[in-house]
Enzyme design. Structure first.
Site, PDB file in Angstrom:
ATOM      1  CD  GLU A 166      -2.474  -1.177   2.720  1.00 26.43           C
ATOM      2  OE1 GLU A 166      -3.242  -2.106   2.920  1.00 26.43           O
ATOM      3  OE2 GLU A 166      -2.215  -0.304   3.564  1.00 26.43           O
ATOM      4  CB  CYS A 203       0.783  -3.381  13.217  1.00 28.35           C
ATOM      5  SG  CYS A 203       1.251  -3.114  11.497  1.00 28.35           S
ATOM      6  CG  HIS A 217       3.652   2.155  19.563  1.00 26.03           C
ATOM      7  ND1 HIS A 217       2.964   3.256  19.136  1.00 26.03           N
ATOM      8  CD2 HIS A 217       4.184   1.599  18.440  1.00 26.03           C
ATOM      9  CE1 HIS A 217       3.049   3.355  17.817  1.00 26.03           C
ATOM     10  NE2 HIS A 217       3.789   2.375  17.371  1.00 26.03           N
ATOM     11  CB  CYS A 255       0.403   0.296   8.964  1.00 27.01           C
ATOM     12  SG  CYS A 255       1.702  -0.800   8.842  1.00 27.01           S
TER      13      CYS A 255
END
Ligand code: SAH
Ligand code: SF4
Length: 351
Positions: free
Chosen positions: A101, A128, A225, A342
Site C-alpha cells: 500500500e 498492526c 508505543h 498500515c
C-alpha cells in the site's frame, strides 16, 4: 535435450537498478550515442515511464531493443480508496504478485506520500494489520521509488514530502531504503529535501546508529508505543531484544551525532499504554531530551481486541508531557475513513 536447443533468456534488466555506467555500456552495445542514457534516466526517474514504449524521444529501434531486455517498471494498481479529506490510498502489485500500500495526502499546495518498504512485516506488532500478516519479501529501492511516482502521477503534482510509514520495517531493508531516500533527494530525480524524507522504525538499534552516520539530514521517527518494558514487549515482540535502556542510549547518541530531533510515535491504546504508570514512564523517558512526541489515535484493526484511548486521555498525555518540557502533538488521523492504518486495505482486499 540437444545443447543447441537450450535457450536461456537473459535476466531482465531492472532500469531502477542499473548504474549510469552500465546504461552507457548498453548504449554502446546497441550502437547508440551516449546521450540516450541520460534520456532513458529522465524517463525512469522524472517522467515515471512504465515501459520503453512510452519513451517517445528514443528511436523506435532502441525502444524495441529495450523492450526485449528490461523488466516492467510500473506497478499495477489493484485497488484504491479515496478519503473525504482528499487522501488517496492505493494497493499496488509488482510483477511477482507481491502487493503493498501507499497513500497520497494533499494539503494546500503540498503533497505528502506514505510508502511501504516491505510486502508484509516480520516484526509482529500486536496492534498492526501488517504485523499479523507476516513478511512476504522486502522491496527493491526501485519499487519504493515507484510508489512515489505512482502517487505523483495520479495527483499530477510535485511531491513535497515522503514518509516511510507504510507496510514493513524500513531498517530491516536498510540498503534499499537508503538508496530510495537518496534517489528521492537527488536533484536530478524528484529533488525532495532530506528533512522532508522521514523514516519510521520500530527501534532496530544498530540501524539507528548507522542512520546517524549518514551524511544527509533525513528525519528519523521511532515507534515507541510504550516505555514500560513489559508492555512494549507484549505490543512489539519483534524488538524485545532491543531493550528500552539501550534504545534510550542509542537515541541519545543519534541526537549527539546529528543534532536533529527524532519523533516518537505513540499510538494510544485504551487500558494498555495509557495508564498512570505509562504516562509517568513516558515523561521520564523524554524529559530533558531532544524529541517530539506524536500521540496517534489508534486505528482499529478488524479482529483485534485493542481500542483507541479516549480523547480526554490523549489531552492528558499532551498536558503532562508539556509540563515536563516535552514537545508533543496529537496527530489528527488522515484518511480515517479509508482503512488508513498500515496494512488495512491490503488485509481487506487480499486477505
Ligand atoms: N515499521 C515501521 C514503519 C511502518 S508502521 C514502524 O513500525 O515504525 C508506521 C506507523 O504506524 C508506526 O508508528 C506504527 O506503529 C503505526 N501503526 C501500526 N498499526 C497501527 C494502528 N493500528 N493504529 C495506529 N498506528 C499504527
Ligand atoms: Fe512492522 Fe511497523 Fe507494523 Fe510493527 S508497526 S508490524 S514494525 S509495520
Amino acid at each position: 535435450m540437444a545443447e543447441e536447443n537450450l535457450h536461456v533468456s537473459p535476466t531482465p534488466l531492472d532500469l531502477h537498478a542499473v548504474t549510469h555506467g552500465e546504461l552507457l555500456a548498453l548504449m554502446e552495445e546497441l550502437g547508440q550515442p551516449a546521450f540516450r542514457a541520460k534520456q532513458i534516466e529522465d524517463w525512469v526517474w522524472n517522467k515515471g515511464a512504465s515501459s520503453p514504449d512510452e519513451m517517445t524521444n528514443l528511436p523506435k529501434a532502441l525502444r524495441e531493443a529495450l523492450s526485449e531486455r528490461v523488466a516492467p517498471l510500473g506497478a499495477e494498481e489493484v485497488a484504491r480508496q479515496v478519503s473525504a479529506d482528499g487522501s488517496r490510498k492505493y494497493l499496488l502489485r509488482f510483477g511477482d504478485g507481491a502487493a503493498v500500500e501507499c497513500v497520497g495526502m494533499p494539503s494546500g499546495s503540498k503533497l505528502s506520500v506514505c510508502v511501504s518498504t516491505q510486502a508484509g512485516c516480520a516484526m509482529g506488532c500486536a496492534f498492526c494489520a501488517t504485523g499479523q500478516y507476516g513478511l512476504n519479501r522486502s522491496l527493491t529501492s526501485g519499487e519504493i521509488y515507484e510508489q512515489v511516482m505512482h502517487v505523483r502521477n495520479d495527483f499530477n503534482t510535485r511531491v513535497t514530502s515522503v514518509v516511510f510509514m507504510g507496510q514493513g520495517e524500513p531498517f530491516a531493508n536498510y540498503d534499499a531504503t537508503l538508496k530510495a531516500l537518496r534517489k528521492l533527494n537527488d536533484p536530478a530525480a524528484l529533488n525532495i529535501g532530506a528533512r522532508h524524507l522521514t523514516v519510521s522504525t520500530c527501534g532496530l538499534i544498530p540501524q539507528i546508529l548507522r542512520f546517524a552516520n549518514e551524511p544527509e539530514q533525513f528525519t528519523l521517527a521511532v515507534s515507541l508505543h510504550s516505555t514500560v518494558q513489559k508492555t512494549r514487549n507484549a505490543l512489539m515482540p519483534g524488538v524485545k531484544r532491543f531493550s528500552l535502556v539501550h534504545l534510550y542510549a542509542a537515541l541519545g547518541e543519534y541526537v549527539d551525532k546529528t543534532g536533529r530531533r527524532p519523533t516518537y510515535e505513540y499510538a494510544l491504546i485504551g487500558g494498555i499504554n495509557d495508564t498512570e504508570e505509562e504516562i509517568d514512564s513516558l515523561c521520564d523517558f523524554c524529559r530533558g531530551t531532544l524529541c517530539h512526541v506524536n500521540l496517534i489515535q489508534l486505528n482499529e484493526v478488524s479482529g483485534s481486541p485493542f481500542k483507541p484511548s479516549t480523547p480526554e486521555k490523549a489531552q492528558e498525555f499532551l498536558k503532562r508531557l508539556e509540563r515536563v518540557g516535552v514537545e508533543a502533538t496529537i496527530r489528527n488521523s488522515r484518511g480515517a475513513d479509508i482503512d488508513a492504518a498500515c496494512g488495512q486495505l491490503r488485509q481487506r482486499i487480499l486477505k
